[in-house]
Design a protein around this motif. Structure first.
Motif, PDB file in Angstrom:
ATOM      1  N   THR A 298       0.822  -1.218   0.000  1.00 10.83           N
ATOM      2  CA  THR A 298       0.000   0.000   0.000  1.00 10.83           C
ATOM      3  C   THR A 298       0.856   1.268   0.000  1.00 10.83           C
ATOM      4  O   THR A 298       0.494   2.259  -0.646  1.00 10.83           O
ATOM      5  N   THR A 299       1.989   1.239   0.705  1.00 10.06           N
ATOM      6  CA  THR A 299       2.841   2.438   0.740  1.00 10.06           C
ATOM      7  C   THR A 299       3.577   2.647  -0.580  1.00 10.06           C
ATOM      8  O   THR A 299       3.646   3.765  -1.091  1.00 10.06           O
ATOM      9  N   PRO A 426      -6.072   0.392   1.941  1.00  8.55           N
ATOM     10  CA  PRO A 426      -5.548   0.486   3.310  1.00  8.55           C
ATOM     11  C   PRO A 426      -6.631   0.636   4.377  1.00  8.55           C
ATOM     12  O   PRO A 426      -6.370   0.374   5.552  1.00  8.55           O
ATOM     13  N   ALA A 427      -7.816   1.057   3.994  1.00  5.16           N
ATOM     14  CA  ALA A 427      -8.913   1.189   4.957  1.00  5.16           C
ATOM     15  C   ALA A 427      -9.628  -0.141   5.189  1.00  5.16           C
ATOM     16  O   ALA A 427     -10.555  -0.197   6.015  1.00  5.16           O
ATOM     17  N   GLU A 428      -9.204  -1.203   4.500  1.00  5.89           N
ATOM     18  CA  GLU A 428      -9.921  -2.472   4.583  1.00  5.89           C
ATOM     19  C   GLU A 428      -9.112  -3.613   5.189  1.00  5.89           C
ATOM     20  O   GLU A 428      -9.686  -4.526   5.774  1.00  5.89           O
ATOM     21  N   ALA A 444       0.684   8.913   3.781  1.00  4.00           N
ATOM     22  CA  ALA A 444       1.878   9.745   3.921  1.00  4.00           C
ATOM     23  C   ALA A 444       2.947   9.338   2.922  1.00  4.00           C
ATOM     24  O   ALA A 444       3.674  10.187   2.387  1.00  4.00           O
ATOM     25  N   ALA A 445       3.055   8.028   2.658  1.00  6.00           N
ATOM     26  CA  ALA A 445       3.986   7.573   1.616  1.00  6.00           C
ATOM     27  C   ALA A 445       3.582   8.159   0.266  1.00  6.00           C
ATOM     28  O   ALA A 445       4.436   8.566  -0.538  1.00  6.00           O
ATOM     29  N   GLY A 446       2.257   8.225   0.032  1.00  3.70           N
ATOM     30  CA  GLY A 446       1.784   8.853  -1.198  1.00  3.70           C
ATOM     31  C   GLY A 446       2.175  10.316  -1.274  1.00  3.70           C
ATOM     32  O   GLY A 446       2.629  10.796  -2.322  1.00  3.70           O
ATOM     33  N   LYS A 447       2.008  11.034  -0.163  1.00  2.00           N
ATOM     34  CA  LYS A 447       2.364  12.455  -0.184  1.00  2.00           C
ATOM     35  C   LYS A 447       3.870  12.644  -0.316  1.00  2.00           C
ATOM     36  O   LYS A 447       4.333  13.649  -0.871  1.00  2.00           O
TER      37      LYS A 447
END
Length: 537
Positions: A298-299, A426-428, A444-447
């Motif tokens: 996900t990150t 990630p919410a699941e 945060a990894a996305g940002k």
């Protein structure tokens, strides 16, 4: 050992409260997108107002370091907010933290528009300060909105509901363009100014300073309108039952929401509470064994996706200028330039960005998260190379419309693809007590990727070979190299997607393995350690 209140949520038919939750959470994302992307509409105007080359009154351009700061500082704040509020949402509860993010967004949107100073540096510094804290509030909305929606939804339509919340981001981007069009058109009619070539001194009227301030401050309106309804939402049953261990409140809240009678089942909660000492924390070997690859997936995918997505969004005006779709700055006055940039970005949002989001909403429960994400990365890779390899042909006047169409398709498949699924998954897939934290880490990894894109693409797009003269040198060669790089990055996203599990049709407890955890006490630590030494987060 399933709880009736959670089973009731999993099998609940789609009801009015689902749509209410989508609108309440979605308006936050509408505001988030507006606040993050509206700045790209006015950065060239800021250059005209506050910066002039060698003091000359000609179309100013923000210095690269200033442009990077103005565009990227909110992303830095967002990264910090995602980590902080994600952690806080698991500690204090989703609802208690939810209102704080909106207050921060309202206050900082208004303050950003009121940025004042004695000189240009002071104005820009003040703007950057408030946009950092604006981003901090925006960052909190990511883990909280996703977690709240996933914990409210039933298992058969959960992906579509979370996607619908995220799809409001498309309307936020669209609204930014529309507001900029309306404001610039009104000022253009009220304060007409000649083009720079006609009268350089008069091409930027003093009233142009109000335009960017109005556009930036408008972001406070939807956030303020949503605050009351956020405070009326009950805490999610999964947090109340599985984290706060209050079965009575969870049953009472969901009985009102679902309009059915739900047993309290306090005995089951007490059994679960006795086993809490065996629950693994974020920094444990058991978490690494069960969810380590999931968190890496996900990150990494969100990081790679946002490098491409934010590069395209924040600097598409530079790409359109490079291919000549937006006229050169010295052929327009300042207000006309804002109008042209806003019109171009609104067209892209309307024709590709918004439809892409809603394609995900309609197809995610049929195709699944994995297939949509893989497909999106694949087509983004293909279209980036289609743009990059014959780039010198695309910039010819007769091919510009084709370039814009292909460029729009990359937005479509970003949103009918990883830009939506990286938010949903990630919410699941993580346990309730770590769900908001893990979503915040992933976001945060996305940002971090967005920051790389915002700062890195700016310099890459402006780079030129200093050993050559401009004569005969292809314009925008930095843009070409950047597009090739983004294609490679999207291909990397395809590979890391293989680490992400499919969540379609499963309950949150099945995905996170929380019931298995209760049945088998964790033994995740290395030999010689006891369970009490597991670090709890």
């Amino acid at each position: 050992m399933g709880l009736q209140v959670l089973n009731a949520l999993d099998v609940a038919k789609t009801q009015w409260y689902h749509f209410t939750a989508i609108v309440i959470a979605g308006m936050g994302f509408f505001t988030d997108a507006y606040d993050l992307f509206c700045i790209s509409l006015v950065t060239k105007l800021l250059g005209r107002i506050y910066y002039h080359v060698d003091g000359a009154p000609k179309p100013g351009t923000l210095p690269p370091n200033v442009a990077a700061a103005v565009n990227g500082v909110a992303l830095c704040g967002t990264l910090a907010g995602q980590l902080f509020f994600g952690w806080l949402g698991d500690k204090m509860g989703r609802k208690r933290v939810y209102g704080l993010t909106l207050i921060l967004m309202v206050v900082c949107s208004i303050a950003s528009g009121l940025s004042l100073g004695k000189d240009p540096k002071a104005v820009i510094a003040t703007l950057c300060f408030f946009r950092f804290w604006l981003g901090f509030g925006v960052g909190g909305d990511y883990p909280l909105s996703a977690t709240i929606m996933s914990e409210y939804a039933n298992k058969d339509t959960r992906g579509a509901f979370i996607a619908a919340v995220f799809a409001m981001q498309g309307f936020g981007i669209l609204a930014g363009g529309i507001v900029a069009i309306i404001v610039s058109a009104a000022f253009k009619a009220k304060f007409p100014a000649p083009a720079y070539r006609v009268d350089p001194l008069a091409s930027t009227v003093p009233q142009a300073d109000y335009i960017w301030r109005i556009i930036v401050m408008f972001g406070a309106v939807p956030a303020a309108l949503t605050y009351y309804w956020r405070m009326k939402m009950p805490e999610t049953a999964r947090y109340t039952a599985l984290v706060a261990m209050n079965a009575k409140k969870a049953a009472a809240d969901m009985s009102k929401v679902l309009q059915v009678d739900i047993d309290v089942e306090q005995e089951k909660i007490e059994v679960m509470a006795q086993k809490r000492s065996h629950q693994f924390g974020l920094f444990s070997w058991e978490f690494a064994r069960r969810h380590g690859l999931h968190l890496l997936g996900t990150t990494s995918t969100w990081f790679l996706l946002d490098i491409a997505f934010y590069s395209q969004n924040l600097f598409q005006k530079d790409i359109f200028s490079a291919i000549g779709w937006i006229p050169k700055a010295d052929t327009m006055n300042a207000i006309e330039e804002v109008f042209r940039i806003a019109k171009a970005q609104t067209l892209i949002a309307l024709c590709s960005t918004v439809p892409g989001y809603w394609f995900t909403v309609f197809f995610i429960e049929r195709m699944g998260r994995f297939a949509i994400q893989l497909m999106g990365f694949f087509f983004m890779t293909v279209f980036m190379f289609v743009l990059a390899i014959p780039y010198n042909n695309w910039i010819q006047k007769e091919h510009r419309i084709g370039f814009v169409i292909v460029y729009s398709l990359t937005f479509f498949f970003a949103n009918f693809g990883p830009n939506a699924t990286t938010f949903i998954v990630p919410a699941e897939i993580f346990p309730a007590r770590l769900r908001s934290t893990c979503h915040g880490i992933s976001a945060a990894a996305g940002k971090a990727g967005a920051i790389v894109g915002a700062f890195g693409f700016l310099y890459a797009a402006q780079s030129r070979d200093k050993t050559k003269t401009d004569a005969g040198y292809p314009p925008g060669i930095g843009v070409k190299n950047s597009l090739i790089m983004l294609g490679v990055i999207n291909f990397g996203g395809m590979l890391f997607t293989l680490l992400v599990p499919e969540a379609k049709g499963k309950s949150l407890e099945e995905l996170s393995g929380e019931y298995e955890e209760e049945a088998e006490p964790s033994t995740e630590l290395q030999p010689g350690h006891n369970n009490n030494s597991t670090i709890q987060v």
